[in-house]
Design a protein around this motif. Sequence first.
Motif, PDB file in Angstrom:
ATOM      1  N   UNK A  39      47.328  29.590  52.661  1.00  0.00           N
ATOM      2  CA  UNK A  39      46.038  29.639  53.350  1.00  0.00           C
ATOM      3  C   UNK A  39      44.999  30.340  52.475  1.00  0.00           C
ATOM      4  N   UNK A  40      45.392  31.443  51.863  1.00  0.00           N
ATOM      5  CA  UNK A  40      44.493  32.193  50.976  1.00  0.00           C
ATOM      6  C   UNK A  40      43.965  31.293  49.862  1.00  0.00           C
ATOM      7  N   UNK A  41      44.870  30.533  49.242  1.00  0.00           N
ATOM      8  CA  UNK A  41      44.486  29.687  48.112  1.00  0.00           C
ATOM      9  C   UNK A  41      43.616  28.522  48.576  1.00  0.00           C
ATOM     10  N   UNK A  42      44.048  27.844  49.638  1.00  0.00           N
ATOM     11  CA  UNK A  42      43.365  26.624  50.054  1.00  0.00           C
ATOM     12  C   UNK A  42      42.045  26.895  50.760  1.00  0.00           C
ATOM     13  N   UNK A  43      41.861  28.098  51.325  1.00  0.00           N
ATOM     14  CA  UNK A  43      40.594  28.438  51.978  1.00  0.00           C
ATOM     15  C   UNK A  43      39.566  28.968  50.987  1.00  0.00           C
ATOM     16  N   UNK A  44      39.956  29.100  49.720  1.00  0.00           N
ATOM     17  CA  UNK A  44      39.027  29.600  48.718  1.00  0.00           C
ATOM     18  C   UNK A  44      38.868  31.110  48.731  1.00  0.00           C
ATOM     19  N   UNK A  45      39.779  31.820  49.407  1.00  0.00           N
ATOM     20  CA  UNK A  45      39.698  33.291  49.420  1.00  0.00           C
ATOM     21  C   UNK A  45      39.947  33.822  48.012  1.00  0.00           C
ATOM     22  N   UNK A  46      39.440  35.022  47.777  1.00  0.00           N
ATOM     23  CA  UNK A  46      39.528  35.621  46.438  1.00  0.00           C
ATOM     24  C   UNK A  46      39.736  37.115  46.593  1.00  0.00           C
ATOM     25  N   UNK A  47      40.738  37.621  45.909  1.00  0.00           N
ATOM     26  CA  UNK A  47      41.007  39.057  45.948  1.00  0.00           C
ATOM     27  C   UNK A  47      41.598  39.433  44.597  1.00  0.00           C
ATOM     28  N   UNK A  48      40.721  39.812  43.654  1.00  0.00           N
ATOM     29  CA  UNK A  48      41.161  40.024  42.273  1.00  0.00           C
ATOM     30  C   UNK A  48      40.625  41.338  41.732  1.00  0.00           C
ATOM     31  N   UNK A  49      41.374  41.869  40.781  1.00  0.00           N
ATOM     32  CA  UNK A  49      40.952  43.042  40.021  1.00  0.00           C
ATOM     33  C   UNK A  49      40.747  42.560  38.589  1.00  0.00           C
ATOM     34  N   UNK A  50      39.538  42.115  38.246  1.00  0.00           N
ATOM     35  CA  UNK A  50      39.327  41.491  36.935  1.00  0.00           C
ATOM     36  C   UNK A  50      39.553  42.469  35.791  1.00  0.00           C
ATOM     37  N   UNK A  51      39.657  41.892  34.575  1.00  0.00           N
ATOM     38  CA  UNK A  51      39.937  42.713  33.391  1.00  0.00           C
ATOM     39  C   UNK A  51      38.878  43.784  33.183  1.00  0.00           C
ATOM     40  N   UNK A  52      37.622  43.455  33.505  1.00  0.00           N
ATOM     41  CA  UNK A  52      36.554  44.415  33.244  1.00  0.00           C
ATOM     42  C   UNK A  52      36.462  45.517  34.296  1.00  0.00           C
ATOM     43  N   UNK A  53      37.220  45.385  35.393  1.00  0.00           N
ATOM     44  CA  UNK A  53      37.088  46.356  36.482  1.00  0.00           C
ATOM     45  C   UNK A  53      37.541  47.750  36.060  1.00  0.00           C
TER      46      UNK A  53
END
Length: 741
Positions: free
Chosen positions: A354-368
């Motif tokens: 559901x997270x992937x297909x709904x376009x949800x986003x929860x990331x800690x990018x490299x620059x964070x």
Amino acid sequence: MRPIRGPRRRRARRTRFGVAVVAAAIVVAGLALRTADPSALLQLRNLAFDEYQRLSPRTPDPDVPVRVVAIDEASLAELGQWPWPRTVIAEIVGQLRDAGAAAVAVDLAFSETDRADPRSALTSLPDGPARRELLASLGDTSSDRRLADDLATMPAVLGLILTNETGGGPVPVKSGFASAGDPPEPYLPAFTGVTAPIAPLRDAAAGLGAMNWIPDRDQIVRKVPLLFDVRDAVVPSLAAEALRVAQGASTIVVRASNASGQTAFGARSGINAVKIGAVAIETDARGAVRVHYRASDPSRFLSAADVLAGRIDPDAVAGRIVLIGATAPGLLDLRATPIDPAVPGVEIHAQLLEHVLSGARLVHPDWASGLEIVAFVALAILIATATGLLPVRFSVGLGLVVICAWIAASWVAFSRAGLLLDPTFPALGAAAVLFATTGYVGIREERDRRQIRSAFGRYVAPGLVEELVRDPEKLKLGGEIKEMTILFTDMRGFTTVSEGMDAERLTAFVNAFLTPLTDSVLAHRGTIDKYIGDAVMAFWNAPLDDPDHARNACRAALAMLEAIAAFNRRDHGHPPIAIGIGLNTGECCVGNLGSDRRFDYSVIGDDVNIASRLEGQTKAYGVPIIIGERTAAAVPDLALVEFDRVRVKGKKRPISLFGLFGDADHAGDPAFLAIRAAMDTLTDAYRAGRFDDAAAALDRLEQADDGRFATIVALYRERLLIHGGSPAPEGWTGVHDLETK
């Protein structure tokens, strides 16, 4: 004004320099800690991000094409206990196929043949005509073959169990893999073995995916890996494989550092994203997705019994990825998420999809990480500057505001953009700078008042000084009644010792004598009430509460004797001196006593007078320390001897006198125990009027005595000469009336 402003400016410059040094030291330590990034920091970040999810869980979307067929309590009640025959699973799969499911992923292990199949039961019987006849009546199709045939008719995915066992055959993988950039295998969670479904089912399934979880140290599943490494073979997770099969894709593409468009500057930073069919998924460096969970909602599940009976709306399944798994608590497939303490494992697969297909986003990018470090340094500089220029109350307020501002920015990044910016490290680091720098400034300000405190503390107990500094209203007449222990001590033969001394030498001698006695009191939590020439009065349990005041007073008295012994060992040009000490415990009035113009913090009461009387009796009984009954009752483990019961002048109630001769270790000394036993026998016989027995006990006491009881022995000899040979008078109690105060 220049002479005034100059020192102030110099003090201000020194303060600002000190603040800068303190802040710089904390920044350096913080950067070193962040570079090491111990598990404690990771746990703090996780707890913060978990709280964010609880405050703002993912909103359920009924249009997301994911459903769960639940092996729930209702299904177990209707279809029987688990495990079910695989013909039942086959019928459920057939129903889902007929309803138009895009893919079916089974979150169950089929690593052994179906034990519920009658053919399996018959194979355990001895061979014979009856067994062969029964096998022939069952036909050629087993329940496993029945399930395999149904799986082969639709896009179906079965589960693998990855293990760390060595050996085994080839890793069964049905998906193709391609990578861009650095090889992904070194970054993936690694296993060495795999438990796969039995061959007929494995061959019939369109896909195979790992059902494994990798929870954090607190057993919460925050991240779900999309890929695993098993002996250099890349194995997809059950959810990733279901997504691939549902799209009819053949290959999973992994993008890692140094791929085209990835500016890793040659560094191997891990995986960036995984593409499955038309779906691109941002991941962490190990190919895992941090799932933005929604609250668990069992009403979103389809009961397996309803599916089997055809009691569901086909539109609830058509075109969707359907996962089959256990949700009944008794089947023990429960996991913890940041939102729920226990959810079925199959639901985590579903929530990932559901997270992937709904376009949800929860990331800690490299620059964070770099931004978090910059934020920490910037907050530290701002707070240190404010502390050096503003009063403490304003700098504290400003520091708290900027710390809260960073936490708010982290929350906005989470709730608006799905970015995980650590609120804990910059905020806690800035808080450390804030409290350390303001504490340093407070110490500098306190140093300016130290001279006043020092002068005041010479006359009043240090605890009282601090109470008065905190609350000047206490500078008024009045007091309180509380249990206290009072000490009086006085020098023996002061007149003889002081003969031939002039005033200057006598003053120096008295000060040198009183100093170790004062130190003994203060070292054992006592308060000096006053000096009376060569005498000292002290008390315990005020101004600050001391639950062990009687013991601390006794320890102070014993320390006084040691201090005087050390004092005598030094050459003062005079004979050795001795002291007498009286201790008593009782209810006293303590407070600021005196007049409106002049008053002292002191203590009054009958028990104070008794303590003074006890000190005076040390000369009569020839012992250095005499303590009262309540004091003795509070310290029964010390070396105590009760040697008389007396009635002080002006009082009707008699009191017992106890000599204090040492600590708990001395109380266990055999010689001391012999003396105390003889003394107890003597006093018991004397008070009972058995004078002959008392005389015999007195002889034993004299034999055991090491010289400390010589005066007491002489006193009892004199008393027994008076009463010996005669019966005890009527009403005899053995209480001795003191003639002097």
